[in-house]
Write a protein that holds these residues in place. Sequence first.
Motif, mmCIF file in Angstrom:
data_model
loop_
_atom_site.group_PDB
_atom_site.id
_atom_site.type_symbol
_atom_site.label_atom_id
_atom_site.label_comp_id
_atom_site.label_asym_id
_atom_site.label_seq_id
_atom_site.Cartn_x
_atom_site.Cartn_y
_atom_site.Cartn_z
ATOM 1 N N ALA A 414 19.120 52.345 4.307
ATOM 2 C CA ALA A 414 19.367 50.901 4.234
ATOM 3 C C ALA A 414 19.059 50.209 5.559
ATOM 4 O O ALA A 414 18.625 49.052 5.596
ATOM 5 C CB ALA A 414 20.812 50.650 3.826
ATOM 6 N N GLU A 415 19.275 50.946 6.621
ATOM 7 C CA GLU A 415 19.033 50.431 7.968
ATOM 8 C C GLU A 415 17.603 49.887 8.138
ATOM 9 O O GLU A 415 17.355 48.991 8.953
ATOM 10 C CB GLU A 415 19.281 51.597 8.930
ATOM 11 C CG GLU A 415 19.047 51.332 10.372
ATOM 12 C CD GLU A 415 19.021 52.637 11.169
ATOM 13 O OE1 GLU A 415 19.424 52.593 12.325
ATOM 14 O OE2 GLU A 415 18.597 53.679 10.612
ATOM 15 N N ALA A 541 24.637 48.234 10.044
ATOM 16 C CA ALA A 541 23.328 48.725 9.594
ATOM 17 C C ALA A 541 23.325 50.226 9.803
ATOM 18 O O ALA A 541 23.294 50.705 10.929
ATOM 19 C CB ALA A 541 22.206 48.066 10.390
ATOM 20 N N LYS A 542 23.446 50.944 8.698
ATOM 21 C CA LYS A 542 23.388 52.395 8.821
ATOM 22 C C LYS A 542 22.714 53.005 7.609
ATOM 23 O O LYS A 542 22.059 52.291 6.838
ATOM 24 C CB LYS A 542 24.781 52.975 9.069
ATOM 25 C CG LYS A 542 25.835 52.594 8.059
ATOM 26 C CD LYS A 542 27.192 53.190 8.476
ATOM 27 C CE LYS A 542 28.179 53.086 7.330
ATOM 28 N NZ LYS A 542 29.470 53.680 7.669
ATOM 29 N N ASP A 543 22.853 54.318 7.466
ATOM 30 C CA ASP A 543 22.065 55.037 6.477
ATOM 31 C C ASP A 543 22.142 54.424 5.081
ATOM 32 O O ASP A 543 21.131 54.192 4.434
ATOM 33 C CB ASP A 543 22.535 56.497 6.464
ATOM 34 C CG ASP A 543 21.537 57.380 5.726
ATOM 35 O OD1 ASP A 543 20.346 57.020 5.707
ATOM 36 O OD2 ASP A 543 21.946 58.389 5.150
ATOM 37 N N GLN A 544 23.377 54.165 4.601
ATOM 38 C CA GLN A 544 23.527 53.727 3.210
ATOM 39 C C GLN A 544 24.175 52.359 3.083
ATOM 40 O O GLN A 544 24.494 51.936 1.981
ATOM 41 C CB GLN A 544 24.383 54.744 2.428
ATOM 42 C CG GLN A 544 23.841 56.164 2.487
ATOM 43 C CD GLN A 544 22.765 56.438 1.455
ATOM 44 O OE1 GLN A 544 22.119 55.515 0.949
ATOM 45 N NE2 GLN A 544 22.559 57.699 1.139
ATOM 46 N N VAL A 545 24.460 51.712 4.208
ATOM 47 C CA VAL A 545 25.107 50.402 4.144
ATOM 48 C C VAL A 545 24.378 49.408 5.037
ATOM 49 O O VAL A 545 24.036 49.710 6.173
ATOM 50 C CB VAL A 545 26.594 50.493 4.593
ATOM 51 C CG1 VAL A 545 27.202 49.096 4.673
ATOM 52 C CG2 VAL A 545 27.397 51.366 3.648
ATOM 53 N N VAL A 559 27.380 39.425 3.201
ATOM 54 C CA VAL A 559 26.721 40.237 2.182
ATOM 55 C C VAL A 559 26.882 41.705 2.558
ATOM 56 O O VAL A 559 26.609 42.093 3.696
ATOM 57 C CB VAL A 559 25.222 39.880 2.090
ATOM 58 C CG1 VAL A 559 24.525 40.744 1.029
ATOM 59 C CG2 VAL A 559 25.046 38.397 1.784
ATOM 60 N N VAL A 560 27.386 42.492 1.604
ATOM 61 C CA VAL A 560 27.570 43.923 1.856
ATOM 62 C C VAL A 560 26.791 44.681 0.781
ATOM 63 O O VAL A 560 26.986 44.449 -0.414
ATOM 64 C CB VAL A 560 29.063 44.320 1.802
ATOM 65 C CG1 VAL A 560 29.223 45.810 2.107
ATOM 66 C CG2 VAL A 560 29.884 43.478 2.769
ATOM 67 N N ILE A 561 25.931 45.571 1.219
ATOM 68 C CA ILE A 561 25.118 46.340 0.276
ATOM 69 C C ILE A 561 25.300 47.827 0.526
ATOM 70 O O ILE A 561 25.085 48.312 1.650
ATOM 71 C CB ILE A 561 23.639 45.920 0.404
ATOM 72 C CG1 ILE A 561 23.490 44.527 -0.207
ATOM 73 C CG2 ILE A 561 22.719 46.917 -0.326
ATOM 74 C CD1 ILE A 561 22.153 43.915 -0.097
ATOM 75 N N THR A 569 33.744 52.991 2.303
ATOM 76 C CA THR A 569 34.617 52.040 2.979
ATOM 77 C C THR A 569 33.806 51.382 4.096
ATOM 78 O O THR A 569 33.310 52.069 4.985
ATOM 79 C CB THR A 569 35.851 52.742 3.585
ATOM 80 O OG1 THR A 569 36.527 53.439 2.541
ATOM 81 C CG2 THR A 569 36.788 51.740 4.232
ATOM 82 N N VAL A 570 33.649 50.054 3.978
ATOM 83 C CA VAL A 570 32.856 49.341 4.979
ATOM 84 C C VAL A 570 33.790 48.464 5.794
ATOM 85 O O VAL A 570 34.507 47.631 5.246
ATOM 86 C CB VAL A 570 31.768 48.474 4.306
ATOM 87 C CG1 VAL A 570 30.899 47.808 5.360
ATOM 88 C CG2 VAL A 570 30.927 49.309 3.353
ATOM 89 N N SER A 571 33.797 48.675 7.101
ATOM 90 C CA SER A 571 34.659 47.903 7.989
ATOM 91 C C SER A 571 33.792 47.158 8.986
ATOM 92 O O SER A 571 32.956 47.751 9.666
ATOM 93 C CB SER A 571 35.627 48.849 8.709
ATOM 94 O OG SER A 571 36.402 48.093 9.611
ATOM 95 N N MET A 572 33.990 45.827 9.011
ATOM 96 C CA MET A 572 33.096 44.997 9.820
ATOM 97 C C MET A 572 33.833 44.211 10.882
ATOM 98 O O MET A 572 34.848 43.564 10.603
ATOM 99 C CB MET A 572 32.351 44.012 8.890
ATOM 100 C CG MET A 572 31.396 44.693 7.943
ATOM 101 S SD MET A 572 31.045 43.683 6.477
ATOM 102 C CE MET A 572 32.464 44.042 5.460
ATOM 103 N N GLU A 573 33.323 44.252 12.080
ATOM 104 C CA GLU A 573 33.820 43.433 13.188
ATOM 105 C C GLU A 573 33.376 41.987 12.927
ATOM 106 O O GLU A 573 32.199 41.735 12.679
ATOM 107 C CB GLU A 573 33.207 43.969 14.479
ATOM 108 C CG GLU A 573 33.276 43.065 15.673
ATOM 109 C CD GLU A 573 34.704 42.789 16.096
ATOM 110 O OE1 GLU A 573 35.002 41.621 16.377
ATOM 111 O OE2 GLU A 573 35.516 43.744 16.126
#
Length: 627
Positions: A414-415, A541-545, A559-561, A569-573
């Motif tokens: 995804a990155e 921005a990483k492998d799958q998110v 937007v979260v993909i 589990t996606v945690s965003m600053e």
Amino acid sequence: MKRLVLILAAWRLFAAAPEVDKVEPPNWWVGNSINPVRLLIHGKDLKGATVKSLQPAVRPGRTQANAAGTYLFVELEIQENARPGPFPLQVVTPEGTATAPFEVLAPLARHGRFQGFSPDDVIYLIMPDRFADGDPTNDDPAVSRGLFDRHKPRYYHGGDFQGIIDHLPYLKDLGVTALWLTPVYDNVNHLNEREKYDGEPITDYHGYGAVDFYGVEEHFGDLALLKKLVDSAHGLGLKVIQDQVANHTGPYHPWATDSPTPTWFNGTVENHLANTWQIWTLADPRAPASLQKSTLEGWFLNILPDLNQNDPLTAQYLIQNTLWWIGSTGIDGIREDTLPYVPRSFWREWMQAIKREYPAFRVVGEMWDEDPALVSFFQGGRAQFDEVDSRVDALFDFPLFGAMRRVFAGKAPAEDLAKVLAHNRLYANPNLLVTFLGSHDTARFRNEANADDLKLAFTFLMTTRGIPMVYYGDEIGMPGGGDPDNRRDFPGGWKEDPRNAFEASGRTPEERAVFEHVRKLMGVRAKLEPLRRGSTLDLVAKDQVYAFARVSGNVAPVVVINTDTKPETVSMETSELPIPPQIVVGNPQGARAWHDALGIAPDAEWRDGRLTVEMPGRTGAVYVIGR
Ligand SMILES: [Ca+2]
Ligand SMILES: [Ca+2]
Ligand SMILES: [Ca+2]
């Protein structure tokens, strides 16, 4: 002396009165920014002809004929006081006089026309022959009998302007705001024997082989119906983008064997370069002109006559032709074919002429390459090393297209999406890039991915920066491999079709799921201004998110993909997000529900400056604050 008299007498015997069968453009406006307009008159025995007008408000100037006497150029000055209406001109030689039909048009009506396009739009690409047949009487026209066969992928299938007009309400309901039609120029009326498919000649149903730059293909309708299409679209708030080609003509254009000037084309049918597609040489300061020549002047497929825009008469013809289509139809934008194969100095002149007459108008150029460094070179807005600013507004985002296809088919991390967007800095204006998942020139995405992959890809397409474009049928997940399999008929566009996918009841469950998702996305994009106009702030921005905010003022949908098949589990600053202070004031616990505007993913929780969400597998969400 006697001999000379005899020769002269013989010449006079064989010289015939002039004949005229075509005038281009056939009409022009009072008060146009191009004045005088230069007419190209076609006929016979035009050598040495002068042109006369019966009224002083239209003043013909110098003439120039080709050696064969088949083409005559004449400048025509149209005075402000010229009365609109028919204005026949007289073409005069010592042998006689011919009448050249011409019409003076009233100053252009501009309201609601020539609007341009922007990230507020969603473009929908239609191949008129393959969308819907609204008029079976033009399926096999008398002038071009035998090119119609729905069982042959490179024959005409019967789609037309009326079919598009009939389905404007469908497009309006889907949520698109602009239509791009592949070319509607008149194409050749017999089989194209110079290209083969399965060993057989083909037809130029696709429209890219013009034989008349002022004509409309009879399989689609006529100019009056095209105007009606544009007016009907405008009536529903939809814009229209015309596909134009200035790089080449079709193989059967009459100019190929009888050209208006000796340098009208780069080379001749017998003696020309083949195109080598080396676009990179054009953006390379080290490349000598000799290395760039075959890319700028080579003939496509070795058969499409390459127009020479360095011939001032060719250049003016092409510029007037573009202005004529815009003014005659009221279109809002142009999709320009094969952009890099024409000198950028010509595009600069062409764009200046367009904007002088139609200031809000916009152009998107086809510059097919996945390297952002190369694509960005061709966008206008700044001069490049050669001191040329092409002024071309927009380009297709082929780099992002490639990344989206790989990422959402599960072939790349995804990155990679963020990595492509990191090149935004190379563009004069990345927000004007036209983003897309497929086109008439690529295999359909559904062909290499499942419906869920397609839906997820659409979630990204409709939320990332740029002007999204949808290829007809992708909104129902139509399958199809490379050209011509990617150009199947839209199911239900023909009366005899077994089902009608323009209506919910005619869709398969999968088609319904994709359609409803795309429709919902277009609705959310229309409703949330930051998704169209906001800046982009990457959060994860990483492998799958891939997660990002679109920031506009103090509003920032997130937007979260999740491209993984597993929940994540996606945690965003969120410290850089402009979250309105009253939200915090009204909520002393500091916790706040963010919900998915698409209604798919569970709520996200905002606590202690972090936004956290449990994202299901293969899911995308658009988080907004509150309900
Ligand atoms: Ca038809
Ligand atoms: Ca035709
Ligand atoms: Ca060229």
